[in-house]
Design a protein around this motif. Structure first.
Motif, short mmCIF file in Angstrom:
data_model
loop_
_atom_site.label_atom_id
_atom_site.label_comp_id
_atom_site.label_asym_id
_atom_site.label_seq_id
_atom_site.Cartn_x
_atom_site.Cartn_y
_atom_site.Cartn_z
N ASN A 61 -15.98 -6.56 14.39
CA ASN A 61 -16.82 -7.60 14.96
C ASN A 61 -16.29 -9.00 14.70
OD1 ASN A 61 -18.77 -5.84 16.04
ND2 ASN A 61 -19.66 -5.55 14.01
N ASN A 62 -15.65 -9.24 13.59
CA ASN A 62 -15.32 -10.61 13.25
C ASN A 62 -13.96 -10.81 12.59
OD1 ASN A 62 -15.60 -9.84 10.53
ND2 ASN A 62 -17.78 -10.33 10.55
N HIS A 83 -13.72 -7.18 21.00
CA HIS A 83 -14.98 -7.86 20.67
C HIS A 83 -14.76 -9.36 20.56
CE1 HIS A 83 -17.40 -4.28 20.04
NE2 HIS A 83 -16.39 -3.74 19.39
N GLU A 124 -14.31 -11.09 23.98
CA GLU A 124 -15.57 -11.21 24.71
C GLU A 124 -16.37 -12.42 24.23
OE1 GLU A 124 -17.72 -7.60 24.32
OE2 GLU A 124 -16.33 -6.42 25.53
N GLN A 125 -16.31 -12.68 22.91
CA GLN A 125 -17.08 -13.78 22.34
C GLN A 125 -16.44 -15.14 22.60
OE1 GLN A 125 -18.14 -13.02 18.19
NE2 GLN A 125 -18.15 -10.82 18.56
N THR A 126 -15.10 -15.20 22.55
CA THR A 126 -14.41 -16.49 22.73
C THR A 126 -13.28 -16.35 23.74
OG1 THR A 126 -13.01 -15.96 20.83
CG2 THR A 126 -14.95 -17.34 20.41
#
Length: 415
Positions: free
Chosen positions: A4-5, A34, A37-39
């Motif tokens: 996730n991170n 992931h 998709e976020q950045t």
């Protein structure tokens, strides 16, 4: 790696991103998906996206057979085949021990890794000196099959395997991720080599049958020259293929590990039940004790390879519980074997064989304890899977050190 991170956390650290990718490409790609998709507007992730999804033009493969590492592999494979045939000639004349055949293959694989990794001079000198010393020392021993010399012969491949590992890891020999990569290389190597060997045996059978139809018996010539040359040369070719990360071996190995683990567990349970039912006693039966130790080594190998192919996914699955059960059974076997060896030492005295078996069982027992405790913490959600892999990789040098001790010390101590 946290899917996730982890990529986002290291987005400003290109060196760490590269390390994470090399350590576990599969897990990195999942984490990257992931993160992207976020950045999606991140220029760093945009570069990585192109890298991960880049399709090479078809014409880039035209020069594949002219690439330097391919040409080097071909030269080393031919040299390995020739060297092995020459060594075999002296083995046939009983001038040297058969274990020298290892020097016809492993040094050439090490040379390929040295070329590929470009290690620092002190690593290169260390490899050259250790290969040279082990070869000279081995052939200075009397050509007599006493217990201590036989033990030195049996441990030589383990020591040379450790030297190839040093060549494989290069300047990063101290990193656990590189040791783990070497273990994965070994599994992929044996899977691919076995497939090539089976194909070679089929070709040999067909060839000899065809020549027999015209009244020529080429069996002795074929095995002494073509098969021996091919077996050595294919080992170098296999090392090249696996190290190039070609998909053939890379995709098969994880499935082999997952399939064999439950099969070995079921077989081992059935065997132990039969042993108890038939009241076999390793304390008194020497051959049974030897078989017991052989089973232990087999279980250890299967478990380690299964662990190395498990990746770094935080989620537990059935394979982890199977591996844990295998380790517990292996510990039971090793504890019984240790007790039997101590009993035989106290009852019948010290011999090279008994001392060597005691030593290797202690080495394996300590490693199994470490792996079991790491697995227990993982299954109880106290740590991640990386601690299990650490229990494997950090302990690897111990096997090489023990093998070196048996090779160089036992012939002197007991002769």
């Amino acid at each position: 790696m946290d899917s996730n991170n982890m990529v986002i956390e290291n987005i400003a650290n290109p060196n760490e991103l590269e390390r994470l990718f090399r350590e576990d490409p599969k897990a990195f790609k999942k984490a990257f998906a992931h993160a992207f998709e976020q950045t999606p507007d991140s220029p760093v992730l945009a570069v990585w996206y192109e890298r991960l999804h880049f399709k090479e033009a078809a014409n880039t493969e035209k020069d594949f057979f002219l690439q330097k590492d391919f040409l080097l592999m071909g030269i080393l494979a031919i040299l390995a085949g020739i060297s092995t045939r020459i060594i075999f000639h002296f083995v046939e004349q009983q001038a040297i021990a058969p274990v020298n055949l290892a020097f016809g293959v492993l040094p050439f694989i090490a040379v390929y890794f040295v070329y590929k990794n470009q290690p620092k001079k002190y690593v290169l000198y260390c490899l050259a000196v250790l290969f040279l010393i082990s070869g000279i020392y081995l052939n200075m021993l009397p050509l007599e099959y006493t217990d201590s010399i036989i033990l030195a012969y049996l441990h030589l491949p383990v020591f040379l395997w450790a030297l190839v590992g040093l060549a494989f890891t290069g300047n990063e020999y101290g990193k656990d991720s590189m040791r783990l990569a070497y273990l994965k290389f070994n599994l992929n190597f044996f899977v691919l080599y076995a497939g090539m060997a089976i194909s070679g045996m089929l070709l040999a059978a067909i060839t000899m049958q065809l020549f027999s139809f015209i009244g020529l018996n080429i069996e002795e010539f074929y095995f002494s020259n073509i098969v021996l040359f091919g077996a050595a040369a294919i080992a170098v070719v296999t090392a090249y293929v696996v190290s190039r990360n070609l998909k053939l071996a890379k995709n098969i190995a994880p499935y082999i590990a997952k399939i064999f683990s439950p099969l070995v567990l079921a077989t081992l349970l059935a065997y132990l039940i039969a042993v108890i039912w038939l009241e076999k006693n390793p304390f008194l039966d020497r051959n049974f004790l030897i078989a017991f130790n052989g089973i232990l080594l087999g279980v250890l190998v299967v478990t380690i390879f299964s662990i190395t192919e498990s990746g770094s996914d935080e989620k537990k699955n059935i394979s982890d519980y199977i591996n844990f059960a295998l380790i517990v059974l292996a510990l039971i076997i090793d504890s019984v074997a240790l007790s039997a060896i101590v009993f035989r030492l106290s009852s019948y005295g010290i011999t090279p064989n008994r001392l060597a078996v005691l030593g290797v069982n202690i080495v394996i027992w300590a490693n199994l304890i470490w792996i079991m405790l790491s697995y227990l913490r993982f299954l109880r959600n106290k740590t991640g899977p990386s601690t299990i892999q650490d229990a494997v990789t950090k302990y690897l040098p111990v096997y090489g050190i023990w093998a070196a001790f048996v090779i160089f010390a036992f012939p002197i101590i007991f002769n």
